[in-house]
Design an enzyme around this catalytic site. Structure first.
Site, PDB file in Angstrom:
ATOM      1  N   GLY A   1       0.849  -1.202   0.000  1.00 61.73           N
ATOM      2  CA  GLY A   1       0.000   0.000   0.000  1.00 61.73           C
ATOM      3  C   GLY A   1       0.879   1.245   0.000  1.00 61.73           C
ATOM      4  O   GLY A   1       0.510   2.272   0.573  1.00 61.73           O
TER       5      GLY A   1
ATOM      6  N   ILE B   1      -0.774  -1.993  -5.855  1.00 59.17           N
ATOM      7  CA  ILE B   1      -1.405  -2.554  -7.058  1.00 59.17           C
ATOM      8  C   ILE B   1      -1.105  -1.664  -8.271  1.00 59.17           C
ATOM      9  O   ILE B   1      -1.048  -2.124  -9.395  1.00 59.17           O
ATOM     10  CB  ILE B   1      -2.918  -2.774  -6.853  1.00 59.17           C
ATOM     11  CG1 ILE B   1      -3.492  -3.664  -7.942  1.00 59.17           C
ATOM     12  CG2 ILE B   1      -3.693  -1.490  -6.705  1.00 59.17           C
ATOM     13  CD1 ILE B   1      -4.623  -4.542  -7.479  1.00 59.17           C
TER      14      ILE B   1
ATOM     15  N   ASP C   1      -0.689  -7.236  -6.062  1.00 56.11           N
ATOM     16  CA  ASP C   1      -2.093  -7.326  -5.651  1.00 56.11           C
ATOM     17  C   ASP C   1      -2.082  -8.227  -4.418  1.00 56.11           C
ATOM     18  O   ASP C   1      -1.884  -9.434  -4.520  1.00 56.11           O
ATOM     19  CB  ASP C   1      -2.913  -7.949  -6.786  1.00 56.11           C
ATOM     20  CG  ASP C   1      -4.348  -8.227  -6.362  1.00 56.11           C
ATOM     21  OD1 ASP C   1      -4.701  -7.985  -5.199  1.00 56.11           O
ATOM     22  OD2 ASP C   1      -5.117  -8.697  -7.223  1.00 56.11           O
TER      23      ASP C   1
ATOM     24  N   TYR D   1     -15.732  -1.445   7.843  1.00 61.16           N
ATOM     25  CA  TYR D   1     -14.305  -1.157   8.017  1.00 61.16           C
ATOM     26  C   TYR D   1     -13.917  -1.343   9.493  1.00 61.16           C
ATOM     27  O   TYR D   1     -12.932  -2.019   9.813  1.00 61.16           O
ATOM     28  CB  TYR D   1     -14.048   0.277   7.552  1.00 61.16           C
ATOM     29  CG  TYR D   1     -12.706   0.873   7.891  1.00 61.16           C
ATOM     30  CD1 TYR D   1     -11.526   0.373   7.332  1.00 61.16           C
ATOM     31  CD2 TYR D   1     -12.604   1.984   8.737  1.00 61.16           C
ATOM     32  CE1 TYR D   1     -10.300   0.960   7.623  1.00 61.16           C
ATOM     33  CE2 TYR D   1     -11.388   2.573   9.021  1.00 61.16           C
ATOM     34  CZ  TYR D   1     -10.240   2.049   8.457  1.00 61.16           C
ATOM     35  OH  TYR D   1      -9.026   2.628   8.755  1.00 61.16           O
TER      36      TYR D   1
ATOM     37  N   LYS E   1     -11.451  -4.080  11.284  1.00 54.07           N
ATOM     38  CA  LYS E   1     -10.288  -3.697  12.102  1.00 54.07           C
ATOM     39  C   LYS E   1     -10.338  -4.377  13.478  1.00 54.07           C
ATOM     40  O   LYS E   1      -9.304  -4.809  14.001  1.00 54.07           O
ATOM     41  CB  LYS E   1     -10.199  -2.171  12.255  1.00 54.07           C
ATOM     42  CG  LYS E   1      -9.783  -1.442  10.981  1.00 54.07           C
ATOM     43  CD  LYS E   1      -8.379  -1.824  10.534  1.00 54.07           C
ATOM     44  CE  LYS E   1      -7.920  -1.098   9.289  1.00 54.07           C
ATOM     45  NZ  LYS E   1      -6.674  -1.633   8.713  1.00 54.07           N
TER      46      LYS E   1
HETATM   47  C1  AKB Z   1     -11.432   6.842   7.911  1.00 57.27           C
HETATM   48  O1  AKB Z   1     -11.949   7.953   8.038  1.00 57.27           O
HETATM   49  O2  AKB Z   1     -12.041   5.838   7.542  1.00 57.27           O
HETATM   50  C2  AKB Z   1      -9.970   6.680   8.282  1.00 57.27           C
HETATM   51  C3  AKB Z   1      -9.823   6.213   9.673  1.00 57.27           C
HETATM   52  C4  AKB Z   1     -10.167   7.111  10.798  1.00 57.27           C
HETATM   53  O3  AKB Z   1      -9.428   5.109   9.878  1.00 57.27           O
HETATM   54  N1  AKB Z   1      -9.274   7.911   8.091  1.00 57.27           N
END
Ligand code: AKB
Length: 316
Positions: free
Chosen positions: A10, A37, A51, A141, A145
């Site tokens: 990345g 990538i 990738d 997301y 995490k």
């Molecule tokens: C986002 O806004 O998704 C990122 C983060 C806070 O992980 N910048």
């Protein structure tokens, strides 16, 4: 001393591009392999198209270069992730498992993976969010995490793989644009201001979020990776804090340089995401364990952003 071989996955992104330059200056240009990538601009030094969903391709690079440290920065962020939750889950999790497994099998000595303030959500205190507290995120997301943090901890305990991590706030940088985050407004706003254009903000004026300047963010990652194993007591991910501000406060800071700067507000779906995140973070553990300390506040960051973006604007 044994030479490190450091792979960045990345390296074309917001954190990755700045991290590549810093690691090259600290460890030597020949010892850092920048991978992504694709690249907007091919970086100086060693560079690989990768990738990271392709396990074999990752294995080949790690094995060929005999990588000793790996920074895995590729991920789909909070706002973009909500457009296709399953694709986001697959990408964020599959790439992380590829990294964990290849690192375990190829005996990579240290792995860094960024977590985020997006791990917080329901039933978390919004002021001074604690290191150990409820992690019930509202975005895919954030869920990926939280899962990643737990798998990092698992690989450390089960396989002794030395995975280290930081929960990053929103990152401000002038070098590259962030992509797909809820905190992106705090970078986009500068690009409008230096063009003397007005800015329409997708968050409400008083939405305060934790943020960090890129130099602090990069230094945090490198310092954590340099700490001795016995200093690291958190094997999920460390809270770090630098500054917290709202769009209104940022706009006021920018107005000192551009008095005619105008901001308007049109909150969209990202408002709900921001409202689920804390406004400030307790980073006592990172301070105590490996000496974390932020250096840049809102005023300094604003000055640096404007001074570095202004010349670029003149040449565009
Ligand atoms: C986002 O806004 O998704 C990122 C983060 C806070 O992980 N910048």
């Amino acid at each position: 001393m044994k030479a490190e071989k450091i792979l960045i996955i990345g390296a074309n992104g917001q954190l990755g591009s700045a991290l590549t330059v810093e690691l090259q200056s600290r460890f030597g240009i020949a010892n850092v392999i920048a991978s992504d990538i694709n690249f907007h601009k091919t970086p100086e030094g060693q560079c690989e198209i990768l990738d990271v969903t392709d396990y074999d391709a990752l294995y080949k690079i790690v094995n060929t270069y005999q990588v000793t440290q790996l920074y895995h920065l590729a991920a789909i962020l909070s706002a973009k992730g909500e457009a296709s939750p399953l694709k986001t889950w697959d990408f964020n999790i599959q790439t992380f498992f590829n990294v964990l497994e290849v690192s375990r099998l190829c005996k990579v000595e240290k792995v860094f993976f960024p977590s985020s303030i997006a791990v917080y959500g329901e039933h978390t205190q919004r002021v001074n969010a604690q290191q150990y507290t409820n992690l019930i995120p509202t975005t895919v997301y954030g869920i990926s995490k939280v899962a990643g943090e737990n798998w990092a901890n698992y690989y450390f305990r089960k396989y002794n793989l030395d995975v280290r991590s930081i929960r990053f706030p929103g990152v401000l940088s002038y070098q590259t644009l962030p992509g797909g985050g809820t905190t992106d407004y705090a970078v986009d706003i500068f690009h409008k201001a230096i063009k003397q254009e007005s800015f329409e903000c997708f968050l409400n004026p008083d939405t305060t979020l934790p943020m960090i300047y890129i130099t602090d963010a990069i230094r945090a990652a490198i310092d954590l990776m340099a700490a001795s194993t016995k200093q690291i007591t958190v094997r999920t991910s460390y809270n770090i804090a630098a500054m917290s501000f709202s769009p209104k406060q940022l706009s006021n800071a920018i107005s000192k340089y551009y008095p005619k700067f105008k901001i308007t507000y049109k909150p969209d779906f990202r408002q709900q995401i921001a409202d689920s995140w804390p406004i400030s973070i307790d980073d006592t553990k990172a301070k105590d364990d490996w000496g974390w300390k932020s250096e840049y506040n809102l005023e300094q960051t604003t000055e640096i952003m404007i001074n570095n973006l202004k010349p670029k604007q003149l040449f565009n």
